[in-house]
Design an enzyme around this catalytic site. Structure first.
Site, PDB file in Angstrom:
ATOM      1  N   ASP A  15       0.791  -1.248   0.000  1.00 33.35           N
ATOM      2  CA  ASP A  15       0.000   0.000   0.000  1.00 33.35           C
ATOM      3  C   ASP A  15       0.819   1.292   0.000  1.00 33.35           C
ATOM      4  O   ASP A  15       0.499   2.238   0.743  1.00 33.35           O
ATOM      5  CB  ASP A  15      -0.970   0.006   1.200  1.00 33.35           C
ATOM      6  CG  ASP A  15      -2.004  -1.113   1.130  1.00 33.35           C
ATOM      7  OD1 ASP A  15      -1.976  -1.905   0.164  1.00 33.35           O
ATOM      8  OD2 ASP A  15      -2.842  -1.194   2.039  1.00 33.35           O
ATOM      9  N   LYS A 113      -6.980  -4.852  -3.253  1.00 32.44           N
ATOM     10  CA  LYS A 113      -7.746  -5.437  -2.141  1.00 32.44           C
ATOM     11  C   LYS A 113      -8.659  -4.381  -1.543  1.00 32.44           C
ATOM     12  O   LYS A 113      -8.423  -3.177  -1.721  1.00 32.44           O
ATOM     13  CB  LYS A 113      -6.789  -5.967  -1.074  1.00 32.44           C
ATOM     14  CG  LYS A 113      -5.939  -4.869  -0.472  1.00 32.44           C
ATOM     15  CD  LYS A 113      -4.980  -5.407   0.548  1.00 32.44           C
ATOM     16  CE  LYS A 113      -4.134  -4.298   1.124  1.00 32.44           C
ATOM     17  NZ  LYS A 113      -4.901  -3.265   1.857  1.00 32.44           N
ATOM     18  N   CYS A 158      -2.212  -2.794   7.546  1.00 32.53           N
ATOM     19  CA  CYS A 158      -2.127  -3.692   6.388  1.00 32.53           C
ATOM     20  C   CYS A 158      -0.870  -4.553   6.373  1.00 32.53           C
ATOM     21  O   CYS A 158      -0.925  -5.718   5.971  1.00 32.53           O
ATOM     22  CB  CYS A 158      -2.308  -2.905   5.101  1.00 32.53           C
ATOM     23  SG  CYS A 158      -4.024  -2.317   4.956  1.00 32.53           S
TER      24      CYS A 158
HETATM   25  C1  VGL Z   1      -4.775   0.713   5.661  1.00 36.19           C
HETATM   26  C2  VGL Z   1      -6.345   1.622   7.056  1.00 36.19           C
HETATM   27  C3  VGL Z   1      -7.301   1.520   6.076  1.00 36.19           C
HETATM   28  C4  VGL Z   1      -3.347   0.295   5.463  1.00 36.19           C
HETATM   29  C5  VGL Z   1      -5.711   0.595   4.672  1.00 36.19           C
HETATM   30  O1  VGL Z   1      -2.873   0.240   4.317  1.00 36.19           O
HETATM   31  O2  VGL Z   1      -2.672   0.017   6.481  1.00 36.19           O
HETATM   32  N1  VGL Z   1      -5.097   1.220   6.857  1.00 36.19           N
HETATM   33  N2  VGL Z   1      -6.979   1.010   4.881  1.00 36.19           N
END
Ligand code: VGL
Ligand code: ZN
Length: 211
Positions: A15, A113, A158
């Site tokens: 991410d 995702k 994540c």
């Molecule tokens: C994430 C919160 C919401 C992350 C993704 O990538 O850690 N955290 N969506």
């Protein structure tokens, strides 16, 4: 400690998207500081997989969907308590794009995702209902990739959930701690570290992979 890389290793870069970096909708403090190190480490790996948080409008994890404030509010989903966040990583938006400073041209797969309206997915392997698979375990197994090194954002969400899910699925998992940063809600970093210790997720620094 020094580790030699094998052809059955894979680097997962979790991410590294504009919305999780300074200036983004759900910015992780100092998230940009890890970009050069991730690029450098990725160059050492034959196999690199990138993930992308990828939400539809009105996603279950958005506080706005429930008329609530983000960060410290939650909602009871059929699969359990879901933390609520600001709108982030909307499909097709600039915030959802991988950061332009990421320089990993040989990455083999970009796994998206969190695209189901009513299930969030912190983990790159198993969605937050702890049942729905993303397909990544099958991809890795079919390609004989067994030992996974995790980097990226966020350490306590994540990255952490991905690491724990991967261990449960039978992979060997090492989190490269200096190439990750945490959101740091109350208790989330300690909870992540305790779960890593309990479930044999190894924590290393990128210096262990320097040749
Ligand atoms: C994430 C919160 C919401 C992350 C993704 O990538 O850690 N955290 N969506
Ligand atoms: Zn998200």
């Amino acid at each position: 400690m020094s580790l030699s890389l094998r052809s059955t290793d894979a680097l997962l870069v979790i991410d590294m998207q504009n919305d999780f970096l300074p200036g983004g909708a759900l910015a992780v403090k100092d998230g940009d500081a890890i970009i050069p190190g991730i690029n450098e480490l990725a160059a050492k790996f034959e196999h690199v997989i990138l993930t992308q948080d990828w939400h539809p409008r009105g996603h279950i994890s958005f506080a706005s969907t429930h008329g609530k404030q983000p960060f410290f509010s939650t909602v009871e989903a059929p699969y359990g308590t879901q933390t609520l966040w600001p709108d982030h990583c909307l499909q097709g938006s600039r915030g959802a794009e991988l950061h332009p400073g990421l320089d990993i041209p040989h990455a083999e797969l970009i796994l998206r995702k969190g695209f189901r309206q009513n299930i969030d997915s912190y983990s790159a392997f198993t969605e937050n209902d702890r049942t729905t698979p993303t397909g990544l375990a099958g991809y890795l197994r079919e390609r004989g990739l067994q030992r996974l090194f995790l980097t990226g954002l966020a350490y306590d969400f994540c990255v952490g959930y991905s690491a724990l899910a991967a261990v449960k699925l039978g992979f060997e998992v090492l989190v490269v701690e200096d190439l990750s940063r945490a959101v740091g809600l109350p208790g989330t970093i300690d909870a992540t570290n305790n779960a890593f210790a309990a479930q044999s997720v190894q924590r290393i620094t990128s210096s262990a992979l320097r040749d």
